[in-house]
Design a protein around this motif. Sequence first.
Motif, PDB file in Angstrom:
ATOM      1  N   LYS A 157       0.828  -1.213   0.000  1.00  0.00           N
ATOM      2  CA  LYS A 157       0.000   0.000   0.000  1.00  0.00           C
ATOM      3  C   LYS A 157       0.861   1.261   0.000  1.00  0.00           C
ATOM      4  O   LYS A 157       0.544   2.248  -0.673  1.00  0.00           O
ATOM      5  CB  LYS A 157      -0.938  -0.006   1.207  1.00  0.00           C
ATOM      6  N   VAL A 158       1.951   1.247   0.761  1.00  0.00           N
ATOM      7  CA  VAL A 158       2.837   2.415   0.786  1.00  0.00           C
ATOM      8  C   VAL A 158       3.502   2.602  -0.570  1.00  0.00           C
ATOM      9  O   VAL A 158       3.601   3.728  -1.083  1.00  0.00           O
ATOM     10  CB  VAL A 158       3.883   2.276   1.909  1.00  0.00           C
ATOM     11  N   LEU A 159       3.945   1.527  -1.192  1.00  0.00           N
ATOM     12  CA  LEU A 159       4.564   1.634  -2.514  1.00  0.00           C
ATOM     13  C   LEU A 159       3.571   2.153  -3.546  1.00  0.00           C
ATOM     14  O   LEU A 159       3.935   2.905  -4.459  1.00  0.00           O
ATOM     15  CB  LEU A 159       5.115   0.273  -2.947  1.00  0.00           C
ATOM     16  N   ALA A 160       2.313   1.766  -3.409  1.00  0.00           N
ATOM     17  CA  ALA A 160       1.292   2.191  -4.375  1.00  0.00           C
ATOM     18  C   ALA A 160       0.836   3.624  -4.158  1.00  0.00           C
ATOM     19  O   ALA A 160       0.489   4.326  -5.117  1.00  0.00           O
ATOM     20  CB  ALA A 160       0.094   1.246  -4.300  1.00  0.00           C
ATOM     21  N   ASN A 161       0.838   4.076  -2.908  1.00  0.00           N
ATOM     22  CA  ASN A 161       0.255   5.385  -2.579  1.00  0.00           C
ATOM     23  C   ASN A 161       1.262   6.421  -2.124  1.00  0.00           C
ATOM     24  O   ASN A 161       0.923   7.597  -2.037  1.00  0.00           O
ATOM     25  CB  ASN A 161      -0.799   5.210  -1.478  1.00  0.00           C
ATOM     26  N   THR A 162       2.463   6.003  -1.785  1.00  0.00           N
ATOM     27  CA  THR A 162       3.555   6.795  -1.219  1.00  0.00           C
ATOM     28  C   THR A 162       3.117   7.446   0.112  1.00  0.00           C
ATOM     29  O   THR A 162       1.988   7.293   0.571  1.00  0.00           O
ATOM     30  CB  THR A 162       4.106   7.841  -2.208  1.00  0.00           C
ATOM     31  N   LEU A 163       4.034   8.176   0.747  1.00  0.00           N
ATOM     32  CA  LEU A 163       3.773   8.834   2.021  1.00  0.00           C
ATOM     33  C   LEU A 163       4.081  10.316   1.886  1.00  0.00           C
ATOM     34  O   LEU A 163       4.951  10.701   1.109  1.00  0.00           O
ATOM     35  CB  LEU A 163       4.653   8.238   3.131  1.00  0.00           C
ATOM     36  N   PRO A 164       3.398  11.173   2.657  1.00  0.00           N
ATOM     37  CA  PRO A 164       3.719  12.606   2.622  1.00  0.00           C
ATOM     38  C   PRO A 164       5.150  12.838   3.107  1.00  0.00           C
ATOM     39  O   PRO A 164       5.684  12.079   3.917  1.00  0.00           O
ATOM     40  CB  PRO A 164       2.711  13.221   3.596  1.00  0.00           C
ATOM     41  N   LYS A 165       5.749  13.910   2.622  1.00  0.00           N
ATOM     42  CA  LYS A 165       7.085  14.274   3.075  1.00  0.00           C
ATOM     43  C   LYS A 165       7.070  14.500   4.588  1.00  0.00           C
ATOM     44  O   LYS A 165       6.194  15.169   5.116  1.00  0.00           O
ATOM     45  CB  LYS A 165       7.542  15.544   2.364  1.00  0.00           C
ATOM     46  N   GLY A 166       8.030  13.904   5.273  1.00  0.00           N
ATOM     47  CA  GLY A 166       8.130  14.089   6.716  1.00  0.00           C
ATOM     48  C   GLY A 166       7.327  13.127   7.546  1.00  0.00           C
ATOM     49  O   GLY A 166       7.273  13.248   8.767  1.00  0.00           O
ATOM     50  N   VAL A 167       6.677  12.132   6.913  1.00  0.00           N
ATOM     51  CA  VAL A 167       5.844  11.167   7.639  1.00  0.00           C
ATOM     52  C   VAL A 167       6.359   9.758   7.390  1.00  0.00           C
ATOM     53  O   VAL A 167       6.624   9.369   6.245  1.00  0.00           O
ATOM     54  CB  VAL A 167       4.361  11.257   7.207  1.00  0.00           C
ATOM     55  N   VAL A 168       6.531   8.994   8.465  1.00  0.00           N
ATOM     56  CA  VAL A 168       6.852   7.575   8.376  1.00  0.00           C
ATOM     57  C   VAL A 168       5.794   6.806   9.169  1.00  0.00           C
ATOM     58  O   VAL A 168       5.054   7.391   9.967  1.00  0.00           O
ATOM     59  CB  VAL A 168       8.267   7.273   8.913  1.00  0.00           C
ATOM     60  N   LEU A 169       5.717   5.514   8.952  1.00  0.00           N
ATOM     61  CA  LEU A 169       4.715   4.708   9.648  1.00  0.00           C
ATOM     62  C   LEU A 169       5.353   3.871  10.749  1.00  0.00           C
ATOM     63  O   LEU A 169       6.399   3.237  10.547  1.00  0.00           O
ATOM     64  CB  LEU A 169       3.996   3.778   8.658  1.00  0.00           C
ATOM     65  N   ASN A 170       4.705   3.869  11.900  1.00  0.00           N
ATOM     66  CA  ASN A 170       5.093   3.027  13.033  1.00  0.00           C
ATOM     67  C   ASN A 170       4.061   1.925  13.167  1.00  0.00           C
ATOM     68  O   ASN A 170       2.918   2.166  13.560  1.00  0.00           O
ATOM     69  CB  ASN A 170       5.164   3.857  14.315  1.00  0.00           C
ATOM     70  N   VAL A 171       4.455   0.699  12.826  1.00  0.00           N
ATOM     71  CA  VAL A 171       3.541  -0.443  12.798  1.00  0.00           C
ATOM     72  C   VAL A 171       3.906  -1.414  13.915  1.00  0.00           C
ATOM     73  O   VAL A 171       5.052  -1.864  14.004  1.00  0.00           O
ATOM     74  CB  VAL A 171       3.602  -1.164  11.436  1.00  0.00           C
ATOM     75  N   ASN A 172       2.925  -1.734  14.753  1.00  0.00           N
ATOM     76  CA  ASN A 172       3.121  -2.720  15.810  1.00  0.00           C
ATOM     77  C   ASN A 172       2.119  -3.854  15.633  1.00  0.00           C
ATOM     78  O   ASN A 172       0.963  -3.622  15.262  1.00  0.00           O
ATOM     79  CB  ASN A 172       2.959  -2.073  17.184  1.00  0.00           C
TER      80      ASN A 172
END
Length: 260
Positions: A157-172
């Motif tokens: 999903k991240v590869l398909a939609n990308t992320l805003p500049k300055g945002v990373v995902l924290n997944v638990n």
Amino acid sequence: MSQKKPLILVTNDDGITAPGIRALIGIMNEIGDVFVVAPDSPQSGMGHAITVNNTIFCDPIVIDEEAPQQEYSCSGTPADCVKLASRELLPRKPDLCVSGINHGSNAAINVIYSGTMSAAVEAGIEGIPAIGFSLLDYSIDANFEPSKKFVSKIVKKVLANTLPKGVVLNVNIPVLPENEIKGIKICRQANAHWMEEFDKRTNPMGREYYWLSGKFVNEDKGEDTDEWALRQGYVSVVPTQFDLTAHHFIQELNNWSLHD
């Protein structure tokens, strides 16, 4: 490396031979071209430390002769690994950086101390979309199989939609069989903290030393937090930014007339 597949940088803080990163590498090999730069020893709790007063060694290593990825073992911190990868080792800017899978939680306040998440944040600073993955199991024998479907889905999903500049995902990810994980929840970081204690001891030479201990206290009763989602059996995803500015306080601080 293929120009058609996404180039994925993989790193962690538990060390390059930890079961969590080996599981993550396997998942990423099904999605793209994988390039690994990870610490040569455990770096848990390192936060966003970088090496400035020592040399850094970074050597190619072969752990799985049958696997296609290139791997480098680095003497530095998780943030060092990302810096070296992006500036010196990678053939081009990666399409994604994934960090983990960490052995243990990085939810709530743990994100501040986490080497896993600091590697992801460093990638974000470099302009690389990034995700930190953690399993709520500190055991070296942790079972990462139930995590794989969710890790793969989020990465795609991240590869398909990308992320805003300055945002990373924290997944638990909770410690449950795959069929008992209820799904994925987008959350905010819980307002929780550690109540630390120090166990004071004396060594045989008479010198005092300390062991850090304590307990985790969650004061947040909200049902939109990562801690709530994990307790309910969901994978938690928190969009995390590295701008630490308290924007809501700027106007009040201006009212103090500090500049007069």
